[in-house]
Design a protein around this motif. Structure first.
Motif, PDB file in Angstrom:
ATOM      1  N   ALA A   1       0.826  -1.205   0.000  1.00 11.80           N
ATOM      2  CA  ALA A   1       0.000   0.000   0.000  1.00 11.80           C
ATOM      3  C   ALA A   1       0.860   1.256   0.000  1.00 11.80           C
ATOM      4  CB  ALA A   1      -0.938  -0.004   1.210  1.00 11.80           C
ATOM      5  N   GLU A   2       1.950   1.241   0.768  1.00 16.17           N
ATOM      6  CA  GLU A   2       2.848   2.398   0.807  1.00 16.17           C
ATOM      7  C   GLU A   2       3.544   2.597  -0.536  1.00 16.17           C
ATOM      8  OE1 GLU A   2       4.115   2.182   5.547  1.00 16.17           O
ATOM      9  OE2 GLU A   2       5.203   1.001   4.041  1.00 16.17           O
ATOM     10  N   ALA A   3       3.928   1.504  -1.180  1.00 17.28           N
ATOM     11  CA  ALA A   3       4.576   1.600  -2.484  1.00 17.28           C
ATOM     12  C   ALA A   3       3.623   2.195  -3.515  1.00 17.28           C
ATOM     13  CB  ALA A   3       5.049   0.222  -2.936  1.00 17.28           C
ATOM     14  N   LEU A   4       2.349   1.822  -3.441  1.00 22.33           N
ATOM     15  CA  LEU A   4       1.354   2.365  -4.365  1.00 22.33           C
ATOM     16  C   LEU A   4       1.242   3.873  -4.213  1.00 22.33           C
ATOM     17  CD1 LEU A   4      -0.864   1.739  -6.471  1.00 22.33           C
ATOM     18  CD2 LEU A   4      -2.462   1.565  -4.553  1.00 22.33           C
ATOM     19  N   ARG A   5       1.184   4.351  -2.973  1.00 13.15           N
ATOM     20  CA  ARG A   5       1.113   5.797  -2.750  1.00 13.15           C
ATOM     21  C   ARG A   5       2.388   6.474  -3.221  1.00 13.15           C
ATOM     22  NH1 ARG A   5      -1.518   3.999   2.041  1.00 13.15           N
ATOM     23  NH2 ARG A   5       0.395   4.146   3.262  1.00 13.15           N
ATOM     24  N   TYR A   6       3.525   5.822  -3.016  1.00 15.00           N
ATOM     25  CA  TYR A   6       4.819   6.408  -3.395  1.00 15.00           C
ATOM     26  C   TYR A   6       4.911   6.635  -4.906  1.00 15.00           C
ATOM     27  CZ  TYR A   6       9.918   6.785  -3.889  1.00 15.00           C
ATOM     28  OH  TYR A   6      11.184   7.208  -4.200  1.00 15.00           O
ATOM     29  N   VAL A   7       4.477   5.668  -5.702  1.00 17.71           N
ATOM     30  CA  VAL A   7       4.635   5.796  -7.155  1.00 17.71           C
ATOM     31  C   VAL A   7       3.524   6.599  -7.810  1.00 17.71           C
ATOM     32  CG1 VAL A   7       5.895   3.615  -7.324  1.00 17.71           C
ATOM     33  CG2 VAL A   7       3.409   3.631  -7.701  1.00 17.71           C
ATOM     34  N   SER A   8       2.387   6.794  -7.124  1.00 18.62           N
ATOM     35  CA  SER A   8       1.245   7.440  -7.777  1.00 18.62           C
ATOM     36  C   SER A   8       0.973   8.856  -7.325  1.00 18.62           C
ATOM     37  CB  SER A   8      -0.027   6.605  -7.570  1.00 18.62           C
ATOM     38  OG  SER A   8      -0.366   6.553  -6.193  1.00 18.62           O
ATOM     39  N   ALA A   9       1.572   9.298  -6.210  1.00 18.81           N
ATOM     40  CA  ALA A   9       1.315  10.647  -5.714  1.00 18.81           C
ATOM     41  C   ALA A   9       1.823  11.675  -6.703  1.00 18.81           C
ATOM     42  CB  ALA A   9       1.985  10.845  -4.356  1.00 18.81           C
ATOM     43  N   ARG A  10       1.025  12.729  -6.897  1.00 22.16           N
ATOM     44  CA  ARG A  10       1.398  13.774  -7.838  1.00 22.16           C
ATOM     45  C   ARG A  10       1.487  15.129  -7.140  1.00 22.16           C
ATOM     46  NH1 ARG A  10      -2.570  13.136 -12.947  1.00 22.16           N
ATOM     47  NH2 ARG A  10      -4.086  12.754 -11.293  1.00 22.16           N
ATOM     48  N   GLY A  11       2.425  15.942  -7.614  1.00 21.84           N
ATOM     49  CA  GLY A  11       2.549  17.307  -7.132  1.00 21.84           C
ATOM     50  C   GLY A  11       1.966  18.263  -8.151  1.00 21.84           C
ATOM     51  N   PRO A  12       2.112  19.575  -7.937  1.00 23.82           N
ATOM     52  CA  PRO A  12       1.534  20.556  -8.846  1.00 23.82           C
ATOM     53  C   PRO A  12       2.314  20.687 -10.149  1.00 23.82           C
ATOM     54  CG  PRO A  12       2.768  21.660  -7.112  1.00 23.82           C
ATOM     55  CD  PRO A  12       2.747  20.197  -6.759  1.00 23.82           C
ATOM     56  N   ALA A  13       1.580  20.791 -11.260  1.00 22.72           N
ATOM     57  CA  ALA A  13       2.120  21.147 -12.580  1.00 22.72           C
ATOM     58  C   ALA A  13       3.263  20.246 -13.002  1.00 22.72           C
ATOM     59  CB  ALA A  13       2.542  22.608 -12.571  1.00 22.72           C
TER      60      ALA A  13
ATOM     61  N   ALA B   1       6.573  20.341 -12.584  1.00 23.72           N
ATOM     62  CA  ALA B   1       7.593  19.941 -11.617  1.00 23.72           C
ATOM     63  C   ALA B   1       7.130  18.731 -10.822  1.00 23.72           C
ATOM     64  CB  ALA B   1       7.927  21.103 -10.688  1.00 23.72           C
ATOM     65  N   GLY B   2       5.845  18.723 -10.460  1.00 20.73           N
ATOM     66  CA  GLY B   2       5.305  17.582  -9.746  1.00 20.73           C
ATOM     67  C   GLY B   2       5.280  16.332 -10.588  1.00 20.73           C
ATOM     68  N   GLU B   3       4.997  16.479 -11.883  1.00 23.31           N
ATOM     69  CA  GLU B   3       4.991  15.329 -12.787  1.00 23.31           C
ATOM     70  C   GLU B   3       6.390  14.747 -12.922  1.00 23.31           C
ATOM     71  OE1 GLU B   3       3.706  12.364 -15.114  1.00 23.31           O
ATOM     72  OE2 GLU B   3       2.427  13.785 -14.086  1.00 23.31           O
ATOM     73  N   ALA B   4       7.389  15.624 -13.063  1.00 24.76           N
ATOM     74  CA  ALA B   4       8.769  15.152 -13.172  1.00 24.76           C
ATOM     75  C   ALA B   4       9.199  14.425 -11.905  1.00 24.76           C
ATOM     76  CB  ALA B   4       9.712  16.329 -13.456  1.00 24.76           C
ATOM     77  N   ASP B   5       8.776  14.933 -10.745  1.00 25.65           N
ATOM     78  CA  ASP B   5       9.119  14.282  -9.479  1.00 25.65           C
ATOM     79  C   ASP B   5       8.468  12.912  -9.394  1.00 25.65           C
ATOM     80  OD1 ASP B   5      10.106  14.376  -6.603  1.00 25.65           O
ATOM     81  OD2 ASP B   5       7.945  14.158  -6.285  1.00 25.65           O
ATOM     82  N   ARG B   6       7.212  12.805  -9.849  1.00 24.01           N
ATOM     83  CA  ARG B   6       6.521  11.517  -9.804  1.00 24.01           C
ATOM     84  C   ARG B   6       7.205  10.505 -10.710  1.00 24.01           C
ATOM     85  NH1 ARG B   6       2.374   8.821 -12.468  1.00 24.01           N
ATOM     86  NH2 ARG B   6       2.237  10.469 -14.015  1.00 24.01           N
ATOM     87  N   VAL B   7       7.606  10.941 -11.906  1.00 23.76           N
ATOM     88  CA  VAL B   7       8.300  10.044 -12.832  1.00 23.76           C
ATOM     89  C   VAL B   7       9.599   9.548 -12.214  1.00 23.76           C
ATOM     90  CG1 VAL B   7       9.536   9.947 -15.033  1.00 23.76           C
ATOM     91  CG2 VAL B   7       7.268  10.997 -14.921  1.00 23.76           C
ATOM     92  N   ARG B   8      10.352  10.456 -11.583  1.00 26.55           N
ATOM     93  CA  ARG B   8      11.628  10.046 -10.982  1.00 26.55           C
ATOM     94  C   ARG B   8      11.391   9.080  -9.830  1.00 26.55           C
ATOM     95  NH1 ARG B   8      15.410   9.937 -13.811  1.00 26.55           N
ATOM     96  NH2 ARG B   8      16.318  12.016 -13.908  1.00 26.55           N
ATOM     97  N   ARG B   9      10.328   9.283  -9.043  1.00 27.19           N
ATOM     98  CA  ARG B   9      10.033   8.346  -7.960  1.00 27.19           C
ATOM     99  C   ARG B   9       9.679   6.972  -8.509  1.00 27.19           C
ATOM    100  NH1 ARG B   9       5.625   9.815  -5.916  1.00 27.19           N
ATOM    101  NH2 ARG B   9       5.405  11.993  -6.545  1.00 27.19           N
ATOM    102  N   GLN B  10       8.918   6.936  -9.600  1.00 25.59           N
ATOM    103  CA  GLN B  10       8.601   5.653 -10.225  1.00 25.59           C
ATOM    104  C   GLN B  10       9.868   4.959 -10.700  1.00 25.59           C
ATOM    105  OE1 GLN B  10       5.780   6.480 -13.312  1.00 25.59           O
ATOM    106  NE2 GLN B  10       4.162   7.061 -11.908  1.00 25.59           N
ATOM    107  N   GLN B  11      10.795   5.731 -11.260  1.00 26.92           N
ATOM    108  CA  GLN B  11      12.043   5.143 -11.738  1.00 26.92           C
ATOM    109  C   GLN B  11      12.878   4.619 -10.574  1.00 26.92           C
ATOM    110  OE1 GLN B  11      13.539   8.525 -13.890  1.00 26.92           O
ATOM    111  NE2 GLN B  11      12.554   7.914 -15.805  1.00 26.92           N
ATOM    112  N   ARG B  12      12.937   5.387  -9.490  1.00 26.08           N
ATOM    113  CA  ARG B  12      13.670   4.920  -8.313  1.00 26.08           C
ATOM    114  C   ARG B  12      13.040   3.645  -7.745  1.00 26.08           C
ATOM    115  NH1 ARG B  12      17.508   8.270  -6.583  1.00 26.08           N
ATOM    116  NH2 ARG B  12      17.439  10.460  -7.216  1.00 26.08           N
ATOM    117  N   PHE B  13      11.720   3.593  -7.780  1.00 26.40           N
ATOM    118  CA  PHE B  13      11.050   2.404  -7.271  1.00 26.40           C
ATOM    119  C   PHE B  13      11.375   1.190  -8.141  1.00 26.40           C
ATOM    120  CE2 PHE B  13       7.421  -0.503  -7.131  1.00 26.40           C
ATOM    121  CZ  PHE B  13       7.391  -0.791  -5.780  1.00 26.40           C
ATOM    122  N   LEU B  14      11.343   1.353  -9.458  1.00 29.99           N
ATOM    123  CA  LEU B  14      11.675   0.238 -10.350  1.00 29.99           C
ATOM    124  C   LEU B  14      13.107  -0.238 -10.126  1.00 29.99           C
ATOM    125  CD1 LEU B  14       9.993   1.270 -13.715  1.00 29.99           C
ATOM    126  CD2 LEU B  14       9.385  -0.654 -12.237  1.00 29.99           C
TER     127      LEU B  14
END
Length: 260
Positions: free
Chosen positions: A127-139, A141-154
């Motif tokens: 459940a924590e991993a799901l929140r980690y990879v799917s949470a989004r920030g504003p605009a 910059a937030g999208e880029a941060d989410r993509v990088r978190r997904q990459q770190r998770f992979l």
């Protein structure tokens, strides 16, 4: 794993994230994730099986496949990007969280101020991993941060699979594959035996032979054209132009995403 007859060398696998649970408001889930932001990835295995690339396709992009059923999404991706899709896998929320829990969690590195107690290594359950990879920030910059978190998770998942010895055991890979994919078969879906083959490639190339990139916020934008052009010609993604645009962090090898 065999490539299709057209569309360039190598093999391409589309991973689509969906919310497999019924009920609740659209885009919400009791685990607290923004389910509309589930990862959408294109994996490319080089013709010589010496390199694996993972390209993030942000659901927030202006792409028809982000809003259509999986089979139609495969067709749309191939039509817009001219990248052949050999197989696809549709991963839902319960299977994603169950797979992480089957690995007894995945350790990630979290950013923050130097004295922040949340900074550093953290073991995430499903459940924590799901929140980690799917949470989004504003605009953007937030999208880029989410993509990088997904990459770190992979990258962390690959590390976990290696340290736990899963990649060394086709039996354990198949067991995990059944959790992720169920009894998927036919109509272009990735099968468990094919996942076992893919795991063998990942084990051989390691994180040093794994690349992570983003197509940006538009599938038909200049950044996407560069990334998809390299996939079509089976060329490495690292070393591409640093001007990645909004929502698209620069390509990195997996070793750059490892925890320090």
């Amino acid at each position: 794993m065999r490539a299709g007859p057209h569309g360039g060398p190598g093999t391409n696998i589309l991973l689509i994230g969906t919310d497999g649970r019924g009920g609740g408001a659209p885009g919400t889930h009791r685990t607290g994730c923004d389910c509309a932001a589930m990862p959408l990835l294109l994996l490319h295995v080089s013709e010589d099986h010496d390199r694996v690339a993972a390209v993030a396709l942000p659901p927030g992009s202006r792409s028809p496949a982000a809003r259509r059923p999986a089979a139609r999404g495969v067709e749309d991706l191939a039509r817009v990007t001219h990248v052949r899709v050999d197989r696809y896998a549709q991963l839902d929320v319960p299977r994603f969280t169950a797979a992480v829990d089957a690995l007894h969690g995945v350790e990630v590195c979290t950013a923050g101020p130097p004295r922040d107690p949340a900074r550093g290594r953290r073991l995430l359950n499903g459940a924590e991993a799901l929140r980690y990879v799917s949470a989004r920030g504003p605009a953007a910059a937030g999208e880029a941060d989410r993509v990088r978190r997904q990459q770190r998770f992979l990258a962390a998942v690959l590390h976990r699979l290696g340290t736990e010895g899963v990649l060394d055991s086709p039996v354990r890979v198949a067991r995990l594959g059944r959790v992720l994919l169920g009894a998927a078969r036919g109509d272009g879906r990735l099968t468990v035996p094919e996942l076992v083959t893919l795991a063998g490639v990942v084990r051989r190339v390691g994180t040093g032979g794994t690349e992570f990139a983003s197509a940006g916020v538009r599938w038909d934008g200049p950044r996407a054209a560069t990334v998809f052009g390299r996939l079509r010609t089976d060329r490495p993604l690292t070393g591409t132009a640093p001007n990645t645009g909004p929502g698209a962090p620069p390509p990195l090898r997996g070793t750059a995403l490892d925890c320090p």
